[in-house]
Design an enzyme around this catalytic site. Structure first.
Site, PDB file in Angstrom:
ATOM      1  CB  SER A  81      26.681  69.154  21.776  1.00  0.00           C
ATOM      2  OG  SER A  81      25.352  69.766  22.159  1.00  0.00           O
ATOM      3  CG  ASP A 141      26.817  69.303  25.463  1.00  0.00           C
ATOM      4  OD1 ASP A 141      27.715  69.190  24.766  1.00  0.00           O
ATOM      5  OD2 ASP A 141      25.872  70.169  25.004  1.00  0.00           O
TER       6      ASP A 141
END
Length: 288
Positions: free
Chosen positions: A44, A192
């Site tokens: 991320s 993610d």
């Protein structure tokens, strides 16, 4: 034979990018270059910072963060100012409580992401992150970016050998489900990498020294994948680990919505301050 070294950079939104950049930038000013690592793993926010680190762009990224206090980090970034953290955590909790194992739990998050109607199109979302990635090609030195397949919950690590666009991989790794649109790579939708673990530090397994930089303290267990405490325990079986977790000042700077641009300035300074305090310990671990 020299020891192999790895750096793991965890997730943390806009605030996490700024904090990690501040931390790495100050360490570099102190003569500690973590880009000497044999492997960099980014999840991320950490995937954005990892790209900057691998391309030697940390000083430029830090200058950009410092000089853009009143505007977005990316000209195309549309901050989710209506993001409801409590509602999001309730969604996470419900997905994790469904049983069936880690992959099934992640698949439930993927379904939520695929069914959501985010305010930004996929192209616009990719463009906003692409502007933060220094170069369109993968760096020469080993760099891994973590993602989750939104369709079946599989954990997928992209690197140069995967032959995919770097910015696409980084954007996928940053795609918080229900906030941003899933990113399609070779016909598959991804979200993610932090939906498996905030750091995915176990990807660095096999290295003699691992520096793990985490934007928060993780719980001992998770229904979605190995937590940081579990990964550190595994890494220590065959090597040494230095864990750098955001301190109280950093957590205060992050606030309740780490996706807001207003968190960048305070988070950057918190990272620099923490790096100054930890520089000697990091140097000993990294160089001795």
């Amino acid at each position: 034979m020299s020891e192999s070294r790895a750096v793991v950079l965890g997730g943390g939104g806009v605030a996490g990018i700024a904090w990690e950049i501040g931390l790495l930038g100050e360490l570099l000013d102190q003569g500690i270059d973590l880009n000497e690592a044999d492997l960099v793993v980014g999840t991320s926010a950490g995937s954005v910072v990892g790209a900057a680190l691998r391309f030697g762009q940390v000083p430029a990224a830090m200058a950009a963060q410092m000089g853009a206090a009143d505007r977005a980090a990316s000209p195309d970034y549309r901050e989710p100012d209506t993001f409801d953290g409590e509602r999001f955590m309730n969604l996470i909790g419900a997905a994790g409580a469904g049983g069936g194992g880690e992959k099934a739990a992640r698949a439930r998050l993927g379904r939520l992401a695929l069914a959501a109607d985010p305010s930004l199109s996929e192209d616009a979302w990719v463009g906003s992150i692409r502007s933060l990635v220094p170069y369109p090609v993968w760096p020469e030195r080993a760099f891994s970016v973590t993602t989750v397949d939104a369709e079946d919950g599989s954990f997928r690590v992209f690197d140069a050998a995967a032959g995919v666009d770097l910015a696409l991989a980084v954007t996928a790794s940053c795609t918080v489900p229900t906030v941003w649109p899933p990113v399609h790579i070779n016909g598959r939708a991804y979200i993610d990498g932090g939906m498996r673990s905030g750091t995915n530090a176990d990807v660095a397994q096999g290295h003699d020294k691992v520096v793990v930089i985490s934007c928060g303290i993780e719980a001992p267990q998770s229904p979605f994948g190995p937590t940081l405490p579990q990964a550190v325990k595994t890494l220590k079986k065959n090597g040494r680990v230095l864990l750098i977790e955001a301190d109280a000042n950093a957590l205060q700077a992050f606030g309740t919505n780490m996706l807001l641009d207003s968190t960048r300035g305070p988070s950057l300074e918190a990272g620099r301050r923490q790096a100054k305090e930890m520089a000697d310990a990091v140097r000993r671990f990294w160089e001795e």
